[in-house]
Design a protein around this motif. Structure first.
Motif, PDB file in Angstrom:
ATOM      1  N   ASP A  52      -8.546  23.503 -20.361  1.00  0.00           N
ATOM      2  CA  ASP A  52      -8.656  22.035 -20.421  1.00  0.00           C
ATOM      3  C   ASP A  52      -9.387  21.492 -19.193  1.00  0.00           C
ATOM      4  O   ASP A  52     -10.215  20.578 -19.294  1.00  0.00           O
ATOM      5  CB  ASP A  52      -7.263  21.403 -20.526  1.00  0.00           C
ATOM      6  CG  ASP A  52      -6.636  21.633 -21.892  1.00  0.00           C
ATOM      7  OD1 ASP A  52      -7.378  21.981 -22.823  1.00  0.00           O
ATOM      8  OD2 ASP A  52      -5.399  21.484 -22.008  1.00  0.00           O
ATOM      9  N   GLU A  96     -10.737  12.231 -13.680  1.00  0.00           N
ATOM     10  CA  GLU A  96     -10.274  12.708 -14.995  1.00  0.00           C
ATOM     11  C   GLU A  96      -9.172  13.757 -14.837  1.00  0.00           C
ATOM     12  O   GLU A  96      -8.169  13.734 -15.553  1.00  0.00           O
ATOM     13  CB  GLU A  96     -11.448  13.291 -15.785  1.00  0.00           C
ATOM     14  CG  GLU A  96     -12.424  12.248 -16.318  1.00  0.00           C
ATOM     15  CD  GLU A  96     -13.338  12.844 -17.382  1.00  0.00           C
ATOM     16  OE1 GLU A  96     -12.833  13.540 -18.289  1.00  0.00           O
ATOM     17  OE2 GLU A  96     -14.560  12.613 -17.293  1.00  0.00           O
ATOM     18  N   LYS A 100      -5.131  13.355 -15.918  1.00  0.00           N
ATOM     19  CA  LYS A 100      -4.567  14.271 -16.906  1.00  0.00           C
ATOM     20  C   LYS A 100      -3.319  14.970 -16.374  1.00  0.00           C
ATOM     21  O   LYS A 100      -2.343  15.179 -17.105  1.00  0.00           O
ATOM     22  CB  LYS A 100      -5.615  15.316 -17.318  1.00  0.00           C
ATOM     23  CG  LYS A 100      -5.137  16.247 -18.430  1.00  0.00           C
ATOM     24  CD  LYS A 100      -6.250  17.143 -18.905  1.00  0.00           C
ATOM     25  CE  LYS A 100      -5.799  18.038 -20.048  1.00  0.00           C
ATOM     26  NZ  LYS A 100      -5.414  17.293 -21.256  1.00  0.00           N
TER      27      LYS A 100
END
Length: 289
Positions: A52, A96, A100
């Protein structure tokens, strides 16, 4: 063994030739230690999905590599190396990742630019170290055995280095500063394996004075074969285990794995046939006179 010298030399020649072709076509895949680039370290604190994170990184740069390591507090740190990641992209990328995994600003441990001059200096010093090491080994083996053993050993070391570099060129494996350390380690390991075979050749030459060079090399290789294979296998088991379990040092363990296999191959199939060729050439010159 020695009767199939052309086959053994042919296998090495094909690999090295392919390596040269790929080096002319694509060159070596130099990492930031040589080309210069950006190094980013993020404290991820806990287990995370690496795929990810790499999906996020991939939005900002394609030529990157990642490693993870656990610090003294048992927190996981992510290291990102890239040749093209800019200072403007890093905050966006980290934003980002931070959102997350609910990180804080302080978890961006460091971001730094690495200049290519460091890599050039490392390369220069590594080449000097290899030359000095090879000359010292040539002198030692020539004094301890004979000069033909020394020349054969040095040529087999050159073979090991060329094959390892060729593998890196063919598969475009990133070349970083740890690659240099691995090459120097490979040289030391390979010469040790080669000397074991040469020592047995010297012992057998005293016992069987009427035996020819081919027979001497063959019987010596056979006598040391099991020892060489067992040593290589036990070493490989350890290195491959470390490579799988500790991905953060794969830049070192991957070339070491390739080099050890190559060194074991050269000590049996390259160094001894080279010694036979050199011995025969001397005899031919003596007969010609």
């Amino acid at each position: 063994m020695i009767e199939k010298t052309k086959l053994w030399f042919g296998i090495s020649f094909v690999i090295i030739l392919l390596g040269i072709v790929f080096m002319f076509k694509s060159g070596l895949n130099y990492g930031i230690d040589f080309k210069g680039g950006t190094l980013v370290q993020i404290n991820m604190k806990k287990d995370f999905n690496k795929a990810d994170v790499e999906n996020i990184i991939n939005k900002y740069t394609k030529d990157y590599s990642t490693n993870t390591a656990t610090d003294t507090k048992n927190e996981i740190q992510l290291e990102i190396r890239s040749n093209s990641l800019t200072d403007e992209q890093i905050p966006k990328m980290y934003k980002e990742i931070k959102e997350k995994y609910k990180l804080q600003d302080k978890d961006l441990v460091s971001q730094q630019r690495i200049g290519p001059s460091v890599g050039k200096e490392l390369t220069r010093k590594a080449v000097i170290a290899l030359i000095i090491a090879n000359l010292a080994m040539l002198v030692y083996i020539g004094f301890r055995f004979e000069i033909k053993f020394g020349l054969s050993a040095i040529l087999s070391l050159v073979h090991d280095v060329l094959v390892t570099i060729s593998i890196y060129a063919i598969f475009q494996i990133p070349v970083n500063s740890t690659f240099i350390a691995a090459i120097l380690t490979i040289v030391g390991y390979s010469i040790n394996d080669t000397i074991v075979v040469f020592d047995r050749i010297r012992e057998n030459s005293k016992k069987h004075r009427r035996m020819g060079e081919i027979e001497l090399a063959d019987i010596s290789i056979t006598q040391t074969m099991s020892r060489s294979i067992n040593t290589v296998l036990t070493t490989l088991f350890t290195i491959v285990s470390v490579c799988v379990i500790v991905p953060s040092i794969r830049d070192f363990t991957v070339p070491l794995t390739v080099g050890i296999v190559c060194g074991a191959y050269s000590s049996i199939f390259i160094a001894s046939p080279l010694w036979v060729i050199l011995k025969k050439s001397k005899k031919k010159k003596a007969l010609a006179k």
